[in-house]
Design a protein around this motif. Structure first.
Motif, PDB file in Angstrom:
ATOM      1  N   ARG A  12      42.953   6.546  10.356  1.00 55.42           N
ATOM      2  CA  ARG A  12      42.544   5.853   9.129  1.00 55.42           C
ATOM      3  C   ARG A  12      41.179   5.197   9.301  1.00 55.42           C
ATOM      4  O   ARG A  12      40.353   5.206   8.385  1.00 55.42           O
ATOM      5  CB  ARG A  12      43.599   4.824   8.722  1.00 55.42           C
ATOM      6  CG  ARG A  12      44.866   5.465   8.173  1.00 55.42           C
ATOM      7  CD  ARG A  12      45.853   4.464   7.620  1.00 55.42           C
ATOM      8  NE  ARG A  12      46.546   3.730   8.684  1.00 55.42           N
ATOM      9  CZ  ARG A  12      46.357   2.464   8.967  1.00 55.42           C
ATOM     10  NH1 ARG A  12      45.469   1.749   8.277  1.00 55.42           N
ATOM     11  NH2 ARG A  12      47.034   1.885   9.938  1.00 55.42           N
ATOM     12  N   ALA A  27      38.484   7.837   9.053  1.00 59.43           N
ATOM     13  CA  ALA A  27      38.319   8.258   7.659  1.00 59.43           C
ATOM     14  C   ALA A  27      37.525   7.234   6.847  1.00 59.43           C
ATOM     15  O   ALA A  27      36.649   7.588   6.056  1.00 59.43           O
ATOM     16  CB  ALA A  27      39.690   8.505   7.018  1.00 59.43           C
ATOM     17  N   ILE A  28      37.841   5.953   7.053  1.00 60.24           N
ATOM     18  CA  ILE A  28      37.135   4.895   6.320  1.00 60.24           C
ATOM     19  C   ILE A  28      35.664   4.856   6.690  1.00 60.24           C
ATOM     20  O   ILE A  28      34.770   4.789   5.816  1.00 60.24           O
ATOM     21  CB  ILE A  28      37.796   3.539   6.587  1.00 60.24           C
ATOM     22  CG1 ILE A  28      39.179   3.479   5.917  1.00 60.24           C
ATOM     23  CG2 ILE A  28      36.926   2.390   6.079  1.00 60.24           C
ATOM     24  CD1 ILE A  28      40.006   2.269   6.325  1.00 60.24           C
ATOM     25  N   ARG A  79      33.836   7.222   7.987  1.00 57.19           N
ATOM     26  CA  ARG A  79      33.151   8.422   7.532  1.00 57.19           C
ATOM     27  C   ARG A  79      32.891   8.376   6.047  1.00 57.19           C
ATOM     28  O   ARG A  79      31.831   8.830   5.565  1.00 57.19           O
ATOM     29  CB  ARG A  79      33.967   9.656   7.895  1.00 57.19           C
ATOM     30  CG  ARG A  79      33.899  10.023   9.368  1.00 57.19           C
ATOM     31  CD  ARG A  79      34.770  11.217   9.723  1.00 57.19           C
ATOM     32  NE  ARG A  79      34.564  11.636  11.109  1.00 57.19           N
ATOM     33  CZ  ARG A  79      35.270  12.591  11.708  1.00 57.19           C
ATOM     34  NH1 ARG A  79      36.237  13.220  11.046  1.00 57.19           N
ATOM     35  NH2 ARG A  79      35.015  12.925  12.962  1.00 57.19           N
ATOM     36  N   SER A  80      33.815   7.826   5.278  1.00 63.12           N
ATOM     37  CA  SER A  80      33.608   7.743   3.825  1.00 63.12           C
ATOM     38  C   SER A  80      32.470   6.774   3.489  1.00 63.12           C
ATOM     39  O   SER A  80      31.708   7.002   2.561  1.00 63.12           O
ATOM     40  CB  SER A  80      34.893   7.317   3.121  1.00 63.12           C
ATOM     41  OG  SER A  80      35.241   5.968   3.443  1.00 63.12           O
ATOM     42  N   ARG A  81      32.369   5.707   4.280  1.00 66.48           N
ATOM     43  CA  ARG A  81      31.286   4.749   4.058  1.00 66.48           C
ATOM     44  C   ARG A  81      29.932   5.357   4.367  1.00 66.48           C
ATOM     45  O   ARG A  81      28.906   5.020   3.740  1.00 66.48           O
ATOM     46  CB  ARG A  81      31.482   3.503   4.911  1.00 66.48           C
ATOM     47  CG  ARG A  81      32.640   2.624   4.492  1.00 66.48           C
ATOM     48  CD  ARG A  81      32.793   1.453   5.447  1.00 66.48           C
ATOM     49  NE  ARG A  81      33.894   0.569   5.084  1.00 66.48           N
ATOM     50  CZ  ARG A  81      34.284  -0.467   5.820  1.00 66.48           C
ATOM     51  NH1 ARG A  81      33.627  -0.761   6.948  1.00 66.48           N
ATOM     52  NH2 ARG A  81      35.286  -1.218   5.425  1.00 66.48           N
ATOM     53  N   ALA A 106      29.184   8.520   4.089  1.00 65.96           N
ATOM     54  CA  ALA A 106      28.898   9.707   3.255  1.00 65.96           C
ATOM     55  C   ALA A 106      27.911   9.373   2.126  1.00 65.96           C
ATOM     56  O   ALA A 106      27.863   8.260   1.638  1.00 65.96           O
ATOM     57  CB  ALA A 106      30.209  10.243   2.674  1.00 65.96           C
TER      58      ALA A 106
END
Length: 222
Positions: A212, A215-216, A218-220, A222
């Motif tokens: 998790r 994922a967090i 990496r999303s930030r 992106a």
């Protein structure tokens, strides 16, 4: 041509060599990392110093006397040791509290780990086993040098460790800085210097937390 997978980030473990839960936490982490590697998630690992007993005399103290004073009785200490041993067995570790004669100052152990370079993870494991399973004095510089060599530490790092001042100030500053940043319990886990969690949680929960977190982050990005 095969290439190594890109790392999912810098995973750092804040730890002290005399913390039994840190040894248990490492065992759980190793299991979690093995699962995540099968999914393509690998991490650049590092260990950060934390002194649970910063006022400990340089030569350490008799463990029984220290624990009796700290917990009010030797019986209470034995009760806590038994609890740790039970948790260790569940993680596949064998604690030998009966062999542990001294509670050491851990500055020298932290120096060794800091100088271990790519052998850090192996050196940390060797220190835990030496203290908790073999009853060795990991506050003793000669003992530590032997353990570092056994764990595959490079000659350059071992030579630097032989200089009693090498990275001492850095170790002390890092430990203090982590404490001032709010770290109060170990093991604690940081991903790219973002605090994730503390404690020796089961491997499946640890793996889920790391998934998790990746994922967090990496999303930030992106």
């Amino acid at each position: 041509m095969d290439t190594a997978p890109a790392t999912a980030g810098r995973l750092e473990i804040v730890s002290d060599a005399i913390c039994p839960w840190c040894w248990i936490g490492k065992a759980q982490l190793d299991a979690a990392l093995a699962r995540l590697a099968e999914e393509g998630l690998v991490f650049d690992l590092g260990w950060l110093p934390f002194q649970l007993n910063p006022e400990m005399p340089a030569g350490g103290v008799d463990r029984r006397a220290y624990r009796t004073e700290k917990f009010g009785s030797w019986e209470k200490s034995l009760e806590l040791d038994a609890r740790v041993a039970d948790a260790g067995r569940a993680a596949g570790l064998a604690f030998r509290h009966d062999l542990m004669a001294r509670t050491p100052n851990t500055v020298e152990a932290h120096r060794l780990v800091k100088l271990a370079g790519p052998a850090q993870h192996a050196v940390v494991d060797r220190l835990f086993r030496a203290y908790f399973q073999e009853g060795q004095d990991i506050g003793d510089a000669a003992t530590l040098a032997t353990l570092g060599a056994e764990a595959g530490m490079a000659e350059e790092g071992l030579a630097a460790f032989g200089d009693s001042d090498a990275v001492r100030e850095e170790v002390m500053a890092e430990s203090l800085g982590l404490s001032q940043a709010g770290i109060s319990g170990v093991p604690s886990f940081l991903l790219d210097r973002h605090f994730l969690f503390s404690g020796a949680m089961p491997a499946d929960r640890m793996a889920d937390g790391l998934r998790r977190a990746v994922a967090i982050l990496r999303s930030r990005a992106a």
